[in-house]
Scaffold this motif. Structure first.
Motif, short mmCIF file in Angstrom:
data_model
loop_
_atom_site.label_atom_id
_atom_site.label_comp_id
_atom_site.label_asym_id
_atom_site.label_seq_id
_atom_site.Cartn_x
_atom_site.Cartn_y
_atom_site.Cartn_z
N LEU A 196 0.84 -1.19 0.00
CA LEU A 196 0.00 0.00 0.00
C LEU A 196 0.88 1.25 0.00
CD1 LEU A 196 -2.72 -0.92 2.67
CD2 LEU A 196 -2.80 -1.24 0.19
N THR A 199 -0.86 6.70 2.83
CA THR A 199 -2.27 7.04 2.63
C THR A 199 -2.70 8.17 3.56
OG1 THR A 199 -2.73 4.74 2.03
CG2 THR A 199 -4.62 6.10 2.66
N ARG A 215 -12.36 0.33 4.38
CA ARG A 215 -11.82 0.38 3.02
C ARG A 215 -10.36 -0.05 2.99
NH1 ARG A 215 -13.76 5.53 3.14
NH2 ARG A 215 -11.66 6.34 2.67
N GLN A 219 -8.60 -3.06 0.87
CA GLN A 219 -7.45 -2.85 0.00
C GLN A 219 -6.34 -3.85 0.33
OE1 GLN A 219 -6.17 1.24 0.24
NE2 GLN A 219 -8.21 2.02 -0.18
N ASP A 222 -7.44 -7.23 -1.08
CA ASP A 222 -7.28 -7.24 -2.53
C ASP A 222 -5.81 -7.29 -2.92
OD1 ASP A 222 -10.00 -7.12 -2.92
OD2 ASP A 222 -10.06 -4.95 -3.26
N GLY A 223 -4.98 -6.50 -2.21
CA GLY A 223 -3.56 -6.46 -2.52
C GLY A 223 -2.89 -7.81 -2.32
#
Length: 297
Positions: A196, A199, A215, A219, A222-223
């Motif tokens: 990631l 952020t 969220r 992420q 998904d990553g």
């Protein structure tokens, strides 16, 4: 659990995230934005969060065990432990000495017993199939001219959590904006399995804040899944071009092989190129750096 075959798509799974930062950096508030969370409050700071969620206000470790045995945690998607050091120092340290009063006079054995209890609790949380967020304060240590930031944890708990966590993120301020960084560097302990970026954290008054951690967790999932899938595909491609390499006999075969090599991830390209040079040398080919191609000797 069935064996996950090498060609199977990696399934999405619950993740473990550890966040740390200085007091007042909003760690607890950020954790409350996870999906259907419950906070195990061992730092007595639940009321400082900008929003309220279900919270276990434990006064002793037996309170946590009672809820654990009652199946209370089965009703939640995310379990937040706030904070790790509060759990070990203020709760487990007292608890293990109630089990064995001799530990009051033997610090080494006491810390060992605390570590065993903490590991057992972490294993329990992992068995629930939910996402887990561990919160820690920031610990600064001087290493030469550099101030190093790391999660403030007691004894073996730090090593355990950094080992099992998918992400370890540091919350900091930059130009008046809160941010979270997962990648480690020379000044921060971190872990970034999902790769990631740094952020920005929305202000609590912004709509995007309401499900920020939720969220972020998605992420991470998904990553990890995409990374695993891309690794699987890359190794499949590597196996295919190794077959091409073994069968290569002509200039045309080698040109096609060079093109296929460029489709590999960059981290695989140089090792495979070395493999190509060694294999093709047995067939009378050497690499001409000026022409940027293999030529027959």
């Amino acid at each position: 659990m069935p064996i996950l075959k090498k060609n199977d798509v990696t399934p999405r799974r619950p993740v473990i995230i550890m966040i740390y930062g200085q007091p007042g950096s909003g760690k607890t508030s950020i954790a409350t934005t996870a999906e259907n969370p419950v906070i195990i409050d061992t730092d007595k700071g639940y009321d400082r969060s900008v929003q309220r969620v279900d919270t276990l206000i434990a006064t002793k470790w037996e309170d946590v065990i009672a809820e654990q045995n009652a199946g209370t945690f089965d009703n939640y998607k995310t379990i937040v432990l706030d904070t790790v050091k509060g759990c070990t120092d203020d709760y487990l340290q007292v608890y293990v000495t109630t089990l064995d009063y001799k530990l009051q006079r033997n610090a080494l054995k006491r810390f060992g017993a605390m570590a065993d209890q903490f590991k057992a609790f972490v294993n329990f949380l992992r068995s629930k199939g939910c996402d887990i967020v561990f919160i820690a304060h920031d610990k600064e240590t001087q290493e030469g001219d550099v101030i190093k930031h790391s999660p403030d944890c007691t004894g073996q708990s730090k090593d355990l959590l950094i080992r099992i966590a998918d992400e370890v993120g540091y919350i900091f301020m930059e130009n008046g904006e809160r941010k979270i960084q997962f990648s480690p560097d020379e000044t921060h302990i971190g872990k970034n399995v999902a790769e990631l970026p740094v952020t920005a954290i929305p202000n609590a008054t912004e709509p995007e804040f309401a499900n920020f951690m939720g969220r972020l967790i998605e992420q991470v999932k998904d990553g990890i899944q995409n990374k695993s899938e891309s690794n699987r595909l890359a190794h499949e491609h590597l196996a295919e071009i190794r077959e091409q390499l073994a069968a290569a006999m002509t200039d045309e075969d080698i040109v096609a092989l060079m093109a296929a090599t460029k489709e590999l991830p960059k981290v695989m390209q140089n090792p495979f190129f070395a493999e190509m040079q060694k294999s093709l040398a047995t067939k009378g080919y050497v690499f001409d750096a000026k022409q940027k191609k293999f030529v027959k000797q």
